[in-house]
Design an enzyme around this catalytic site. Structure first.
Site, PDB file in Angstrom:
ATOM      1  N   LYS A 116     -16.137   4.865  29.048  1.00  0.00           N
ATOM      2  CA  LYS A 116     -14.728   5.232  29.229  1.00  0.00           C
ATOM      3  C   LYS A 116     -14.001   4.334  30.230  1.00  0.00           C
ATOM      4  CE  LYS A 116     -15.522   8.652  32.815  1.00  0.00           C
ATOM      5  NZ  LYS A 116     -16.004   9.995  33.083  1.00  0.00           N
ATOM      6  N   ARG A 132     -15.570  21.457  38.552  1.00  0.00           N
ATOM      7  CA  ARG A 132     -14.843  20.982  37.383  1.00  0.00           C
ATOM      8  C   ARG A 132     -15.385  21.775  36.206  1.00  0.00           C
ATOM      9  NH1 ARG A 132     -14.598  14.669  35.728  1.00  0.00           N
ATOM     10  NH2 ARG A 132     -16.477  15.257  34.593  1.00  0.00           N
TER      11      ARG A 132
HETATM   12  C1  LIG Z   1     -17.150   9.824  33.745  1.00  0.00           C
HETATM   13  C2  LIG Z   1     -18.325  10.701  33.576  1.00  0.00           C
HETATM   14  C3  LIG Z   1     -19.612  10.204  33.808  1.00  0.00           C
HETATM   15  C4  LIG Z   1     -19.862   8.790  34.304  1.00  0.00           C
HETATM   16  O1  LIG Z   1     -19.485   8.681  35.657  1.00  0.00           O
HETATM   17  P1  LIG Z   1     -19.652   7.318  36.484  1.00  0.00           P
HETATM   18  O2  LIG Z   1     -19.300   7.707  37.871  1.00  0.00           O
HETATM   19  O3  LIG Z   1     -18.702   6.355  35.893  1.00  0.00           O
HETATM   20  O4  LIG Z   1     -21.072   6.868  36.366  1.00  0.00           O
HETATM   21  C5  LIG Z   1     -20.672  11.057  33.586  1.00  0.00           C
HETATM   22  N1  LIG Z   1     -20.487  12.323  33.175  1.00  0.00           N
HETATM   23  C6  LIG Z   1     -19.267  12.848  32.936  1.00  0.00           C
HETATM   24  C7  LIG Z   1     -19.141  14.259  32.470  1.00  0.00           C
HETATM   25  C8  LIG Z   1     -18.138  12.055  33.146  1.00  0.00           C
HETATM   26  O5  LIG Z   1     -16.928  12.572  32.918  1.00  0.00           O
END
Ligand SMILES: *Cc1c(COP(=O)(O)O)cnc(C)c1O
Length: 364
Positions: free
Chosen positions: A37, A132
């Site tokens: 993402k 969250r």
């Molecule tokens: C964005 C996200 C991740 C990845 O997080 P990073 O800090 O970029 O490694 C993992 N799990 C969820 C649910 C996320 O929203």
């Protein structure tokens, strides 16, 4: 000649970062879900993850996972933002896995999967205090797991997961990871079998991996930030940890073009109101300063704190939507109109730049 502004993606450095993270995790018995993402789901990035040993491709956006799939990536797709009811039908077509936290959504996913003649894999989310997504109440989590197991034939309950450090900035300590395992074991006791996946978080959960404190049963992490902006982000910034310093922090480089070079006063002249974003910034009067105006702005990268000029002595002093002002008074190098200034990028700037239609992305 590259069109400007240009965003360069160094896939050699990216693969080095991915290989390093996969290796760290592998040594702890952990599989990596490669999260795409941050660079807005660039398909080339998903291909790199696949080549470097990630076991799934993950994103918070269905379109990005669909694009990776269309580009020929064969890994299973994991939806990591709890799905909207309105996208469930698409989700079961695009994704083999999803993170889930609502009974209504599980039920809808079950129905969509049955309709599509598929079995969709779900990972139930536990909220361990970051506040969250996820079940906050352990008994409710266990009851829902039991329900998915016994009643929802279109779903396969493959495991549980948690997310930390996103809203509540809660640190993934050994205690939190042990709590997650304890939740998993409570579910296993209830359903009478083992869960395949215990997903212990994101980049910030590399900390217990570095400390060799990760409980053996945590066997998946969903990693994004570390591979894209490594040492500029997360553990380095939040916790002062140095392990990630061996990663490249210049996988993504921004090239912006100089459109004006002049010496001007450093304090605005006239009666001051608000700036382009309705703010009242504080301006320091440092006398006349040489500055370069760049053809890129906050519409492209978001916040000036997230772009770091790679020009000795240069400092970003401000920006509007489409212009960035660089103080170059202390630069030994003489900049001219048409010159290019390079920037390293924090996570948030990579996210914005890859989504901007005015920025041209080049693989190098
Ligand atoms: C964005 C996200 C991740 C990845 O997080 P990073 O800090 O970029 O490694 C993992 N799990 C969820 C649910 C996320 O929203």
């Amino acid at each position: 000649m590259r069109r400007k502004p240009a965003l360069l993606v160094d896939h050699t450095k990216l693969r080095y970062n991915m290989n390093t993270v996969v290796h760290w995790c592998d040594q702890a018995g952990i599989e990596v879900a490669g999260v795409i993402k941050c660079p807005t789901g660039l398909a080339s990035v998903a291909r790199d993850y696949e080549a470097c040993g990630a076991r799934m491709i993950a994103s918070s956006r269905l379109e990005q996972l669909a694009r990776a799939k269309a580009a020929g990536v064969e890994l299973p797709m994991l939806m990591i933002r709890v799905p909207m009811l309105s996208e469930i039908a698409d989700m079961v077509e695009i994704c083999e896995y999803s993170l889930q936290s609502e009974y209504t959504t599980l039920k809808a996913t079950d129905e969509a999967a049955i309709r599509a003649d598929k079995v969709h894999n779900v990972i139930l989310m536990a909220d361990l205090g970051d506040l969250r997504e996820g079940y906050f109440d352990k008994d409710e989590l266990v009851a829902v797991a039991k329900y998915v197991e016994d009643v929802l034939s279109g779903l396969q309950l493959v495991g549980i997961g948690t997310n930390l450090g996103c809203y509540g900035s809660v640190v993934p300590t050994r205690e939190k990871m042990e709590q997650l395992v304890e939740y998993a074991e409570a579910i296993e006791k209830k359903i009478g079998r083992e869960l395949q996946i215990i997903s212990g978080g994101a980049t910030s959960s590399l900390m217990p991996v570095f400390d060799k404190e990760m409980p053996a049963r945590v066997n998946m992490l969903r990693i994004g930030a570390a591979v894209f902006a490594g040492p500029l982000e997360d553990l380095r910034v939040n916790y002062g940890r140095k392990e990630m310093d061996i990663l490249h922090d210049d996988v993504f480089t921004l090239e912006a073009e100089v459109i004006e070079v002049k010496t001007k006063p450093s304090h605005p002249i006239g009666k001051l109101g608000v700036d382009a974003f309705g703010q009242r910034p504080h301006y320091v009067d440092r006398g006349n300063r040489r500055r370069a105006l760049l053809a890129i702005g906050r519409a492209d990268y978001g916040d000036i704190d997230d772009i770091i000029p790679q020009l000795e002595g240069a400092k970003v002093v401000g920006a509007s939507g489409d212009h960035t002002i660089l103080d170059i008074e202390d630069c030994a190098e003489r900049l001219r109109v048409g010159d290019i200034v390079k920037f390293k990028l924090r996570y948030s700037a990579i996210m914005h730049l890859t989504a901007s239609e005015n920025v041209f992305t080049y693989d190098i």
